[in-house]
Design a protein around this motif. Sequence first.
Motif, PDB file in Angstrom:
ATOM      1  N   THR A  25      37.114 -15.339  13.793  1.00 15.18           N
ATOM      2  CA  THR A  25      37.547 -14.287  14.707  1.00 15.18           C
ATOM      3  C   THR A  25      36.737 -13.040  14.409  1.00 15.18           C
ATOM      4  N   ILE A  26      36.267 -12.404  15.464  1.00 13.26           N
ATOM      5  CA  ILE A  26      35.552 -11.142  15.326  1.00 13.26           C
ATOM      6  C   ILE A  26      36.281 -10.106  16.168  1.00 13.26           C
ATOM      7  N   GLU A  27      36.587  -8.976  15.569  1.00 15.02           N
ATOM      8  CA  GLU A  27      37.123  -7.837  16.316  1.00 15.02           C
ATOM      9  C   GLU A  27      35.946  -6.924  16.624  1.00 15.02           C
ATOM     10  N   CYS A  28      35.808  -6.526  17.875  1.00 17.61           N
ATOM     11  CA  CYS A  28      34.677  -5.669  18.217  1.00 17.61           C
ATOM     12  C   CYS A  28      35.044  -4.669  19.301  1.00 17.61           C
ATOM     13  N   GLN A  29      34.288  -3.600  19.320  1.00 20.98           N
ATOM     14  CA  GLN A  29      34.398  -2.595  20.367  1.00 20.98           C
ATOM     15  C   GLN A  29      33.014  -2.453  20.979  1.00 20.98           C
ATOM     16  N   ILE A  30      32.952  -2.632  22.278  1.00 23.47           N
ATOM     17  CA  ILE A  30      31.667  -2.528  22.952  1.00 23.47           C
ATOM     18  C   ILE A  30      31.755  -1.532  24.091  1.00 23.47           C
ATOM     19  N   GLU A  31      30.613  -0.999  24.421  1.00 24.94           N
ATOM     20  CA  GLU A  31      30.496  -0.021  25.513  1.00 24.94           C
ATOM     21  C   GLU A  31      29.422  -0.538  26.456  1.00 24.94           C
ATOM     22  N   LEU A  32      29.801  -0.726  27.713  1.00 23.91           N
ATOM     23  CA  LEU A  32      28.867  -1.245  28.706  1.00 23.91           C
ATOM     24  C   LEU A  32      28.723  -0.244  29.843  1.00 23.91           C
ATOM     25  N   GLU A  33      27.497   0.044  30.205  1.00 24.25           N
ATOM     26  CA  GLU A  33      27.246   0.972  31.302  1.00 24.25           C
ATOM     27  C   GLU A  33      27.120   0.192  32.605  1.00 24.25           C
ATOM     28  N   TYR A  34      27.600   0.792  33.693  1.00 21.32           N
ATOM     29  CA  TYR A  34      27.464   0.169  35.006  1.00 21.32           C
ATOM     30  C   TYR A  34      27.109   1.235  36.033  1.00 21.32           C
ATOM     31  N   ALA A  35      26.505   0.796  37.124  1.00 28.07           N
ATOM     32  CA  ALA A  35      26.136   1.704  38.217  1.00 28.07           C
ATOM     33  C   ALA A  35      27.263   1.711  39.247  1.00 28.07           C
ATOM     34  N   PRO A  36      27.431   2.806  39.992  1.00 27.82           N
ATOM     35  CA  PRO A  36      28.507   2.871  40.992  1.00 27.82           C
ATOM     36  C   PRO A  36      28.445   1.747  42.028  1.00 27.82           C
ATOM     37  N   ARG A  37      27.285   1.208  42.290  1.00 26.70           N
ATOM     38  CA  ARG A  37      27.153   0.132  43.290  1.00 26.70           C
ATOM     39  C   ARG A  37      27.543  -1.240  42.723  1.00 26.70           C
ATOM     40  N   ASP A  38      27.660  -1.353  41.396  1.00 20.90           N
ATOM     41  CA  ASP A  38      28.001  -2.632  40.765  1.00 20.90           C
ATOM     42  C   ASP A  38      29.439  -3.031  41.090  1.00 20.90           C
ATOM     43  N   LYS A  39      29.623  -4.294  41.409  1.00 16.16           N
ATOM     44  CA  LYS A  39      30.958  -4.822  41.689  1.00 16.16           C
ATOM     45  C   LYS A  39      31.543  -5.544  40.474  1.00 16.16           C
ATOM     46  N   TYR A  40      30.655  -6.113  39.640  1.00 15.30           N
ATOM     47  CA  TYR A  40      31.079  -6.874  38.471  1.00 15.30           C
ATOM     48  C   TYR A  40      30.336  -6.390  37.239  1.00 15.30           C
ATOM     49  N   ILE A  41      30.960  -6.634  36.097  1.00 14.37           N
ATOM     50  CA  ILE A  41      30.285  -6.411  34.824  1.00 14.37           C
ATOM     51  C   ILE A  41      30.403  -7.706  34.031  1.00 14.37           C
ATOM     52  N   ASN A  42      29.315  -8.095  33.386  1.00 13.31           N
ATOM     53  CA  ASN A  42      29.300  -9.336  32.625  1.00 13.31           C
ATOM     54  C   ASN A  42      29.377  -9.002  31.139  1.00 13.31           C
ATOM     55  N   ILE A  43      30.465  -9.419  30.498  1.00 15.04           N
ATOM     56  CA  ILE A  43      30.632  -9.133  29.069  1.00 15.04           C
ATOM     57  C   ILE A  43      30.064 -10.261  28.198  1.00 15.04           C
ATOM     58  N   GLY A  44      29.574 -11.321  28.818  1.00 12.60           N
ATOM     59  CA  GLY A  44      29.074 -12.488  28.076  1.00 12.60           C
ATOM     60  C   GLY A  44      27.957 -12.177  27.105  1.00 12.60           C
ATOM     61  N   SER A  45      26.981 -11.381  27.515  1.00 12.09           N
ATOM     62  CA  SER A  45      25.854 -11.092  26.617  1.00 12.09           C
ATOM     63  C   SER A  45      26.297 -10.226  25.430  1.00 12.09           C
ATOM     64  N   ALA A  46      27.241  -9.320  25.666  1.00 13.17           N
ATOM     65  CA  ALA A  46      27.757  -8.495  24.567  1.00 13.17           C
ATOM     66  C   ALA A  46      28.561  -9.354  23.589  1.00 13.17           C
ATOM     67  N   VAL A  47      29.328 -10.305  24.110  1.00 17.56           N
ATOM     68  CA  VAL A  47      30.088 -11.218  23.253  1.00 17.56           C
ATOM     69  C   VAL A  47      29.126 -12.090  22.437  1.00 17.56           C
ATOM     70  N   ARG A  48      28.075 -12.588  23.074  1.00 14.85           N
ATOM     71  CA  ARG A  48      27.057 -13.393  22.389  1.00 14.85           C
ATOM     72  C   ARG A  48      26.456 -12.605  21.226  1.00 14.85           C
ATOM     73  N   GLU A  49      26.100 -11.367  21.497  1.00 21.21           N
ATOM     74  CA  GLU A  49      25.506 -10.507  20.478  1.00 21.21           C
ATOM     75  C   GLU A  49      26.452 -10.316  19.290  1.00 21.21           C
ATOM     76  N   GLU A  50      27.725 -10.094  19.573  1.00 19.09           N
ATOM     77  CA  GLU A  50      28.712  -9.898  18.507  1.00 19.09           C
ATOM     78  C   GLU A  50      28.866 -11.164  17.664  1.00 19.09           C
ATOM     79  N   ILE A  51      28.865 -12.329  18.306  1.00 14.71           N
ATOM     80  CA  ILE A  51      28.975 -13.588  17.565  1.00 14.71           C
ATOM     81  C   ILE A  51      27.762 -13.772  16.657  1.00 14.71           C
ATOM     82  N   LEU A  52      26.565 -13.544  17.181  1.00  5.18           N
ATOM     83  CA  LEU A  52      25.355 -13.727  16.380  1.00  5.18           C
ATOM     84  C   LEU A  52      25.266 -12.718  15.243  1.00  5.18           C
TER      85      LEU A  52
END
Length: 138
Positions: free
Chosen positions: A76-103
């Motif tokens: 188990t990893i506890e993490c806090q991440i901050e992701l930037e998005y543009a006003p036109r974005d409808k979705y945000i993908n947390i998968g790459s941030a989760v991958r980074e935390e696991i590695l």
Amino acid sequence: MKIKISDIISAGLDISEQAMPRDIDIIEDFIDLDRPVLVKGRLERVDEFILAKLDVFFALNMSCARCLEAIHKDATIECQIELEYAPRDKYINIGSAVREEILLGYGSHTLCREDCKGICPGCGAYLNKEKCACGKKE
């Protein structure tokens, strides 16, 4: 692990998402996850950022760094991440941030047990179960 940004209301959004390791691009040779990755946590919108406080649960298959014994370990990893998005974005993908935390959280020098004696470099004896045959110090 796509999250619809409009679902993240001012009070925040609790999530419970699951993905196969290959779906978040965990395909490295040195790490073997044998079950889906589970992500639970809370997302909040602050200006053009998504702040996420997450618990990431996964199961590892690896080898002991000293004796090469197979290890199967839940992590188990506890993490806090901050992701930037543009006003036109409808979705945000947390998968790459989760991958980074696991590695980053993966312990490449994991031992099968704290007192693992390893393998004798001289005779190859498995020192956790047998004595050295060549007389070299452990």
